[in-house]
Each structure stands twice: as structure tokens, then as C-alpha cells.
Design an enzyme around this catalytic site. Structure first.
Site, mmCIF file in Angstrom:
data_model
loop_
_atom_site.group_PDB
_atom_site.id
_atom_site.type_symbol
_atom_site.label_atom_id
_atom_site.label_comp_id
_atom_site.label_asym_id
_atom_site.label_seq_id
_atom_site.Cartn_x
_atom_site.Cartn_y
_atom_site.Cartn_z
ATOM 1 N N LYS A 1 0.865 -1.181 0.000
ATOM 2 C CA LYS A 1 0.000 0.000 0.000
ATOM 3 C C LYS A 1 0.899 1.227 0.000
ATOM 4 O O LYS A 1 1.693 1.429 0.926
ATOM 5 C CB LYS A 1 -0.919 -0.011 1.220
ATOM 6 C CG LYS A 1 -2.017 -1.056 1.146
ATOM 7 C CD LYS A 1 -2.910 -1.010 2.379
ATOM 8 C CE LYS A 1 -4.086 -1.968 2.210
ATOM 9 N NZ LYS A 1 -3.655 -3.369 2.011
ATOM 10 N N ARG B 1 -4.939 -7.011 -10.829
ATOM 11 C CA ARG B 1 -5.873 -7.659 -9.910
ATOM 12 C C ARG B 1 -7.151 -6.823 -9.866
ATOM 13 O O ARG B 1 -7.115 -5.639 -9.528
ATOM 14 C CB ARG B 1 -5.284 -7.761 -8.503
ATOM 15 C CG ARG B 1 -6.239 -8.405 -7.481
ATOM 16 C CD ARG B 1 -5.796 -8.106 -6.046
ATOM 17 N NE ARG B 1 -4.449 -8.536 -5.781
ATOM 18 C CZ ARG B 1 -3.631 -7.937 -4.912
ATOM 19 N NH1 ARG B 1 -4.021 -6.872 -4.246
ATOM 20 N NH2 ARG B 1 -2.406 -8.389 -4.719
ATOM 21 N N GLN C 1 -10.476 -1.325 -8.791
ATOM 22 C CA GLN C 1 -11.663 -1.555 -7.969
ATOM 23 C C GLN C 1 -12.916 -1.266 -8.788
ATOM 24 O O GLN C 1 -13.100 -0.145 -9.256
ATOM 25 C CB GLN C 1 -11.606 -0.640 -6.737
ATOM 26 C CG GLN C 1 -10.356 -0.872 -5.904
ATOM 27 C CD GLN C 1 -10.156 0.179 -4.824
ATOM 28 O OE1 GLN C 1 -10.260 -0.105 -3.648
ATOM 29 N NE2 GLN C 1 -9.874 1.412 -5.234
ATOM 30 N N ARG D 1 -12.138 -3.755 7.427
ATOM 31 C CA ARG D 1 -12.639 -3.846 6.044
ATOM 32 C C ARG D 1 -13.101 -5.258 5.715
ATOM 33 O O ARG D 1 -14.056 -5.442 4.953
ATOM 34 C CB ARG D 1 -11.575 -3.354 5.065
ATOM 35 C CG ARG D 1 -11.384 -1.843 5.111
ATOM 36 C CD ARG D 1 -10.570 -1.350 3.930
ATOM 37 N NE ARG D 1 -9.200 -1.819 3.960
ATOM 38 C CZ ARG D 1 -8.214 -1.241 4.624
ATOM 39 N NH1 ARG D 1 -8.446 -0.153 5.342
ATOM 40 N NH2 ARG D 1 -6.987 -1.724 4.570
ATOM 41 N N ASP E 1 -1.314 -2.309 -4.216
ATOM 42 C CA ASP E 1 -2.706 -2.288 -3.771
ATOM 43 C C ASP E 1 -3.313 -0.913 -4.037
ATOM 44 O O ASP E 1 -2.623 0.108 -3.969
ATOM 45 C CB ASP E 1 -2.797 -2.577 -2.268
ATOM 46 C CG ASP E 1 -2.647 -4.047 -1.941
ATOM 47 O OD1 ASP E 1 -2.772 -4.870 -2.857
ATOM 48 O OD2 ASP E 1 -2.395 -4.359 -0.771
#
Length: 311
Positions: free
Chosen positions: A98, A185, A164, A289, A135
Site C-alpha cells: 500500500k 488484480r 476496484q 474492512r 494495492d
């Protein structure tokens, strides 16, 4: 119903203290987090790889506000990669980072600080024979994260990105990244986002996921399907068949502690399955989360507070 509340709580220092102090929290955290330190986490990695699963390791931490902590995160990843090299796990384990833990959010030159720190990690990852995946965090970081990705891929072309599906912009980003050598991803998203930038209803997020998935499978890159949803998994396998993709030209990614039987089932079918294995003492934001994502996770946690828990 509880999802938005839990996502807000994931960045609350007061709730962090309450949850961390609860005596029943630690056993539940252990379901999703593979230890507070590297060496206990390695036991999990060895067990997963021995069973035919690959891994991506995340040293937990985010929202760093000083350069010293950002450097400490960098150093933790360097130690992790050195250990993977010494263990001979470079071909089975990659790392996920991250950028907010590398200094991205610093008010003075945060982007450049994060880029410098993560570049050192990417260099060692390449030397070890593995790679890094960046990420994705909340929507305010997307442009910076994709810019860091572009810089890293110049010398480390296997560097991966996360998209996302709940963000309106993701289909466009997927088209830009569906190119040869690119690793993406795709996840649904796990941050509380405003309606002006993100879909708010699960049905719309799921539809957007499938649209982006189609783009990635039709492209020349390497799709990484980050989902536990049986419908999404079936759609991904259908898309692979349509586009003539053999296992190993894409992969499934799932979280440690969630749907372990499905992870094994897919691997036994010959699919490449990678488990996202987080570890470290700064587990709170990640843990909250995970509770927010699935009602079953929250129910599991709340049952631990029942008077009969543990009897």
C-alpha cells in the site's frame, strides 16, 4: 447495513482502541491475519505453497504520516524479500504494498517519497525472482498509484496493479492496462467512497466488475481475479475458455481465511490460485474492512462476544 459504519470505523482511532482492547478480538483477527511478525507468517506461507497455492504477502500498515515510518515500511518489505529469497520461495510468493504506507500521503512530496521507497522494494523483488503488486486504496490515491505503476514498469515490467470495480473510472483504467505484460488484480473495492465517484449498490458494483473483467480477459495482459463470489469465478472461467486462455495466463486471488475449501477446489482443477496473506501488528484497518465486506465475517466476529463463546 453495517458496512458503511464499519468502513468509517476502520479509520477511527477511538474504535481502534476499543476493538484492540477487547479480549475476544485476537482469536478472530487470527482468522484473517497470519501473525504479527514475519516468521509466524512464513509458517502459513509454507503450508499454503505446499498445498499447491501461491501467495502474495502484505506487511500491514497504511496512512503513514512521517518519513521515518515510511522508511520502516520499506525496510520491512526488504527483509521480507530477503527471507523469501533465503527460503527459495521467490517463484511462489510475491508481495503486495500500500503506497500510503510508503509515504504517499505525506503533505510535502508524498508521491515522490513513496516512489523512491517502493522502487527499492521492486528492485529487490526483481533480483529475488518475484514481483510487487500495488494495492489500490481510496479514490484520492488512484492517479498517484497508477503514475507510480507506470514509473516502476519501465524497469520492472511485471509490477502489478489493483483496480476496484466500484469506481466509475475503472473500465477506462482497465482498457489502459489490458496490454502485454501488464498484471491487474480486479477487486470490487473495500473503502467508503462518495456517490460522485463510485457505485453505491452491490448489484451495480457486480455488473461493473463483470464489464471490467471482460476487458481484461479480452486484452493482452495477465488478469488476476480477486473475488470469492461463485458467480464471478464461473464468469471468469467462461471468459478464459472464450478467449483461449489456459490456466497460468490468468489467476484467481482470494484472501487468507476466507473460503479455503474453494481455494483448494480451484487449485485441484488446475487453476492458479494465489492467497493474499497479510501479517503485522497494524492489523486494525485491514480487519475492519474484512468485517465490512461480508455479513458472514461480521457474524463470526459478533458471535465471539456471546457469553457462550469458547465453551
Amino acid at each position: 447495513m453495517f458496512g458503511p459504519v464499519l468502513l468509517a470505523a476502520s479509520r477511527s482511532d477511538r474504535m481502534r482502541r476499543v476493538v484492540a482492547a477487547a479480549p475476544v478480538t485476537r482469536p478472530v483477527v487470527n482468522r484473517f491475519v497470519a501473525g504479527d511478525a514475519l516468521h509466524p507468517a512464513l509458517d502459513t506461507v509454507r503450508a499454503l505453497t505446499a498445498s499447491g497455492l501461491d501467495v502474495t504477502l502484505d506487511h500491514l500498515g497504511e496512512d503513514v504520516t512521517d518519513r521515518a515510518t515510511a522508511r520502516a515500511t520499506r525496510d520491512a518489505y526488504l527483509r521480507l524479500l530477503e527471507t523469501l529469497r533465503d527460503e527459495g520461495l521467490g517463484d511462489r510468493a510475491e508481495v503486495s504494498v500500500k503506497l500510503s504506507a510508503f509515504g504517499q500521503a505525506l503533505p510535502d512530496g508524498g508521491h515522490d517519497v513513496a516512489l523512491a521507497n517502493v522502487t527499492e522494494v521492486a528492485e529487490l523483488a526483481t533480483a529475488v525472482g518475484t514481483t510487487v503488486t500495488l494495492d489500490m486504496e481510496d479514490h484520492t490515491t488512484v492517479d498517484s498509484t497508477l503514475a507510480v505503476l507506470a514509473d516502476l514498469r519501465k524497469n520492472h515490467p511485471r509490477t502489478g496493479a489493483v483496480l476496484q470495480s466500484y469506481l466509475f473510472r475503472t473500465e477506462e483504467d482497465a482498457r489502459a492496462l489490458a496490454v502485454a505484460g501488464s498484471r491487474v488484480r480486479l477487486v470490487k473495492g473495500a473503502y467508503k467512497e462518495p456517490a460522485r465517484v463510485a457505485f453505491q449498490h452491490k448489484r451495480d458494483v457486480d455488473k461493473a466488475y463483470v464489464r471490467a473483467l471482460r476487458i481484461l480477459f479480452a486484452g493482452d495482459g495477465y488478469p488476476m481475479v480477486g473475488s470469492h463470489d461463485p458467480r464471478i469465478i464461473a464468469i471468469a472461467q467462461d471468459l478464459a475458455a472464450r478467449h483461449g486462455r489456459a490456466p497460468g495466463t490468468y489467476e484467481f486471488q482470494m484472501l487468507y481465511g476466507i473460503r479455503a475449501a474453494e481455494q483448494r477446489r480451484l487449485a485441484e482443477q488446475g487453476e492458479r490460485v494465489r492467497i493474499y496473506v497479510p501479517y503485522g501488528a497494524d492489523w486494525y484497518g485491514y480487519f475492519m474492512r474484512r468485517l465490512a465486506e461480508r455479513p458472514a465475517n461480521l457474524a463470526f466476529f459478533l458471535r465471539s462476544f456471546a457469553p457462550t463463546a469458547g465453551r
